[in-house]
Scaffold this active site. Sequence first.
Site, PDB file in Angstrom:
ATOM      1  N   HIS A 287       0.880  -1.188   0.000  1.00  0.00           N
ATOM      2  CA  HIS A 287       0.000   0.000   0.000  1.00  0.00           C
ATOM      3  C   HIS A 287       0.912   1.232   0.000  1.00  0.00           C
ATOM      4  O   HIS A 287       1.576   1.507  -0.991  1.00  0.00           O
ATOM      5  CB  HIS A 287      -0.932  -0.111   1.211  1.00  0.00           C
ATOM      6  CG  HIS A 287      -2.076   0.844   1.248  1.00  0.00           C
ATOM      7  ND1 HIS A 287      -2.407   1.672   0.212  1.00  0.00           N
ATOM      8  CD2 HIS A 287      -3.000   1.118   2.236  1.00  0.00           C
ATOM      9  CE1 HIS A 287      -3.470   2.391   0.534  1.00  0.00           C
ATOM     10  NE2 HIS A 287      -3.842   2.076   1.766  1.00  0.00           N
ATOM     11  N   HIS A 326      -2.589  -2.524 -10.063  1.00  0.00           N
ATOM     12  CA  HIS A 326      -3.529  -1.938  -9.107  1.00  0.00           C
ATOM     13  C   HIS A 326      -4.774  -2.799  -9.073  1.00  0.00           C
ATOM     14  O   HIS A 326      -5.173  -3.338 -10.099  1.00  0.00           O
ATOM     15  CB  HIS A 326      -3.880  -0.503  -9.521  1.00  0.00           C
ATOM     16  CG  HIS A 326      -4.386   0.309  -8.379  1.00  0.00           C
ATOM     17  ND1 HIS A 326      -5.693   0.276  -7.983  1.00  0.00           N
ATOM     18  CD2 HIS A 326      -3.741   1.153  -7.535  1.00  0.00           C
ATOM     19  CE1 HIS A 326      -5.834   1.071  -6.941  1.00  0.00           C
ATOM     20  NE2 HIS A 326      -4.677   1.618  -6.643  1.00  0.00           N
ATOM     21  N   ASP A 382       2.613   5.213  -7.206  1.00  0.00           N
ATOM     22  CA  ASP A 382       3.885   5.081  -6.513  1.00  0.00           C
ATOM     23  C   ASP A 382       5.090   4.964  -7.431  1.00  0.00           C
ATOM     24  O   ASP A 382       6.228   5.045  -6.965  1.00  0.00           O
ATOM     25  CB  ASP A 382       3.845   3.852  -5.587  1.00  0.00           C
ATOM     26  CG  ASP A 382       2.881   4.061  -4.451  1.00  0.00           C
ATOM     27  OD1 ASP A 382       2.888   5.173  -3.899  1.00  0.00           O
ATOM     28  OD2 ASP A 382       2.122   3.148  -4.122  1.00  0.00           O
TER      29      ASP A 382
HETATM   30  N1  CMC Z   1       4.515  -7.078 -10.994  1.00  0.00           N
HETATM   31  C1  CMC Z   1       4.383  -8.278 -11.595  1.00  0.00           C
HETATM   32  N2  CMC Z   1       3.243  -8.960 -11.636  1.00  0.00           N
HETATM   33  C2  CMC Z   1       2.176  -8.403 -11.040  1.00  0.00           C
HETATM   34  C3  CMC Z   1       2.232  -7.154 -10.412  1.00  0.00           C
HETATM   35  C4  CMC Z   1       3.458  -6.497 -10.406  1.00  0.00           C
HETATM   36  N3  CMC Z   1       3.582  -5.297  -9.820  1.00  0.00           N
HETATM   37  N4  CMC Z   1       1.014  -6.848  -9.909  1.00  0.00           N
HETATM   38  C5  CMC Z   1       0.226  -7.882 -10.222  1.00  0.00           C
HETATM   39  N5  CMC Z   1       0.925  -8.818 -10.905  1.00  0.00           N
HETATM   40  C6  CMC Z   1       0.411 -10.059 -11.481  1.00  0.00           C
HETATM   41  C7  CMC Z   1       0.091 -11.069 -10.397  1.00  0.00           C
HETATM   42  O1  CMC Z   1       1.213 -11.899 -10.133  1.00  0.00           O
HETATM   43  C8  CMC Z   1      -1.059 -11.817 -11.032  1.00  0.00           C
HETATM   44  O2  CMC Z   1      -0.529 -12.671 -12.013  1.00  0.00           O
HETATM   45  P1  CMC Z   1      -1.198 -14.133 -12.262  1.00  0.00           P
HETATM   46  O3  CMC Z   1      -2.573 -13.837 -12.751  1.00  0.00           O
HETATM   47  O4  CMC Z   1      -0.319 -14.790 -13.245  1.00  0.00           O
HETATM   48  O5  CMC Z   1      -1.198 -14.806 -10.926  1.00  0.00           O
HETATM   49  C9  CMC Z   1      -1.817 -10.737 -11.772  1.00  0.00           C
HETATM   50  O6  CMC Z   1      -0.838  -9.744 -12.087  1.00  0.00           O
HETATM   51  C10 CMC Z   1      -2.951 -10.115 -10.974  1.00  0.00           C
HETATM   52  O7  CMC Z   1      -2.399  -9.581  -9.788  1.00  0.00           O
HETATM   53  P2  CMC Z   1      -3.071  -9.640  -8.366  1.00  0.00           P
HETATM   54  O8  CMC Z   1      -2.012  -9.894  -7.344  1.00  0.00           O
HETATM   55  O9  CMC Z   1      -4.253 -10.573  -8.404  1.00  0.00           O
HETATM   56  O10 CMC Z   1      -3.621  -8.185  -8.247  1.00  0.00           O
HETATM   57  P3  CMC Z   1      -4.148  -7.493  -6.928  1.00  0.00           P
HETATM   58  O11 CMC Z   1      -5.287  -6.660  -7.336  1.00  0.00           O
HETATM   59  O12 CMC Z   1      -4.393  -8.492  -5.848  1.00  0.00           O
HETATM   60  O13 CMC Z   1      -2.911  -6.632  -6.458  1.00  0.00           O
HETATM   61  C11 CMC Z   1      -1.417  -4.857  -6.160  1.00  0.00           C
HETATM   62  C12 CMC Z   1      -2.787  -5.267  -6.671  1.00  0.00           C
HETATM   63  C13 CMC Z   1      -1.298  -3.325  -6.212  1.00  0.00           C
HETATM   64  C14 CMC Z   1      -1.265  -5.281  -4.689  1.00  0.00           C
HETATM   65  C15 CMC Z   1      -0.348  -5.535  -7.027  1.00  0.00           C
HETATM   66  O14 CMC Z   1      -0.488  -5.136  -8.374  1.00  0.00           O
HETATM   67  C16 CMC Z   1       1.051  -5.261  -6.533  1.00  0.00           C
HETATM   68  O15 CMC Z   1       1.521  -5.923  -5.612  1.00  0.00           O
HETATM   69  N6  CMC Z   1       1.756  -4.247  -7.110  1.00  0.00           N
HETATM   70  C17 CMC Z   1       3.057  -3.881  -6.658  1.00  0.00           C
HETATM   71  C18 CMC Z   1       2.942  -3.074  -5.382  1.00  0.00           C
HETATM   72  C19 CMC Z   1       2.455  -1.659  -5.649  1.00  0.00           C
HETATM   73  O16 CMC Z   1       2.922  -0.977  -6.556  1.00  0.00           O
HETATM   74  N7  CMC Z   1       1.522  -1.205  -4.790  1.00  0.00           N
HETATM   75  C20 CMC Z   1       0.997   0.149  -4.857  1.00  0.00           C
HETATM   76  C21 CMC Z   1      -0.435   0.163  -5.241  1.00  0.00           C
HETATM   77  S1  CMC Z   1      -0.996   1.824  -5.620  1.00  0.00           S
HETATM   78  C22 CMC Z   1      -1.005   2.664  -4.147  1.00  0.00           C
HETATM   79  C23 CMC Z   1      -2.014   2.219  -3.195  1.00  0.00           C
HETATM   80  O17 CMC Z   1      -3.210   2.129  -3.543  1.00  0.00           O
HETATM   81  O18 CMC Z   1      -1.629   2.000  -2.053  1.00  0.00           O
END
Ligand code: CMC
Length: 447
Positions: A287, A326, A382
């Site tokens: 986050h 996201h 971010d």
């Molecule tokens: N790099 C590589 N792969 C990713 C990433 C990433 N940053 N984000 C998601 N994926 C992949 C994930 O592995 C999954 O792949 P598969 O379908 O093959 O298993 C797919 O994309 C869907 O991801 P998810 O984990 O189901 O997505 P989510 O909605 O649960 O997670 C997130 C959202 C923001 C936690 C995630 O994208 C992430 O960890 N990003 C990196 C951390 C980040 O930048 N966070 C800041 C978010 S914006 C500020 C805020 O709101 O706080």
Amino acid sequence: MAHDQKKSVLTEQQVAQPTSSKNTLTINDNRTGKQYEIPIENDTIRAMDLRQIKVKDDDFGMMTYDPAFMNTASCKSKITFIDGDKGILRYRGYPIEQLAEKGNYLETAYLIINGELPTKSQFEDWTDNIMKHTLIHENIKKFMDGFHYDAHPMGMLVSTVGALSTFYTDAKNIKDPATRRLQIYRLVGKMPTLAAFAFRHSVGRPYVYPDNDLSYAGNFLNMLWKMTEVKYKVNPVLERALDVLFILHADHEQNCSANAMRSVGSSHVDPYSATAAASAALYGPLHGGANAEVLYMLDEIGSKANIPAFIKTVKEGKGKLMGFGHRIYKNYDPRAKIIKQLADEVFEVTGRNPKLDIALELERIALEDEYFVKRKLYPNVDFYSGLIYQAMGFPVEMFPVLFAIGRTSGWVAQWEELLMDAEQKIARPRQVYLGHGTRDYIMMGKR
Ligand code: CMC
């Protein structure tokens, strides 16, 4: 509308007769052959309307299973609108691009909390009330002093904002609008002071008291950076950039920390304790901690030449591309676009952050790569914010703290909306229990 008026209108029917004009959902339970017609409102069905779907009369009834709230609306809200597919973000209907270009943070905070943009006199009163509450009790300096020299400033912020509840015992009167309003002034006013004091403690410098001749962002910069000069001169470009960053972070509907604020606030605890919980949620690397992770990642990559190898490891599942992806945005995060433009203005004053070139190239490669395209992974807020913060002189540990200052207006707006919502109760999810059935206790010696 009160909850009672809307209570379950589920009707169980042996034969459902849906028509295309009906705003209902017909559910056919293949276990029993029964059909249920459930009302649809705002493209949602009420989870409680499913409870009457049972096999036997004494069954608990049907629930939905939704870990991480992937498809569950926990509230109705009028604060922030996001269309993740189109990359749209609006506060109270106003596009983020317009607020960032023409507005300022305190005006945006007023809008988010009160629902409308302030008139000139409303804005003056609002600003005056918030700036009047920037001072913190002298005893708080003593807690700050008690932290270890290398304590994380976010840990200090989480603890000290929670501790404010012990100073303002009136805050527990959450049902009184005037009391709530006073705590909102205090929270929005004091967060920058707590943040700056946490920073000054971590670098061993004396605390600088608020100077209310300055703007909200200018005062914060003064409390951070003032040394021995009689009057610290705030750089107007950096002051404006920080103000815009606060605007961009002010609210983001039901994100992890807003959900924490609402969930903890639903127990009717005081807003300082709820804000401590929200700040703790923001502390996490998925986050508010993500922009620090972006900089660590850029350091690890080291140079443009290493980007393809790094992307390969991400695609192999050995880590994430931080600052990408996201839960809601499946398109370019509109805040990231604004920050990217802002970066140029900041770098003209501070000098270019050398990591920018790596970030730009990383973005270019990722946006052309099938892995990221297929999963709709775009830069989020971010990805570039950390580069600006670092160029402005902030250590990475301060990044989530800066996020928390801007987000405080959103948290208190979400909190007040929750308290005003007659349908809301203490937040208490259900579970699907998959553990043991009943079994008899065995004495320790016999296990
Ligand atoms: N790099 C590589 N792969 C990713 C990433 C990433 N940053 N984000 C998601 N994926 C992949 C994930 O592995 C999954 O792949 P598969 O379908 O093959 O298993 C797919 O994309 C869907 O991801 P998810 O984990 O189901 O997505 P989510 O909605 O649960 O997670 C997130 C959202 C923001 C936690 C995630 O994208 C992430 O960890 N990003 C990196 C951390 C980040 O930048 N966070 C800041 C978010 S914006 C500020 C805020 O709101 O706080």
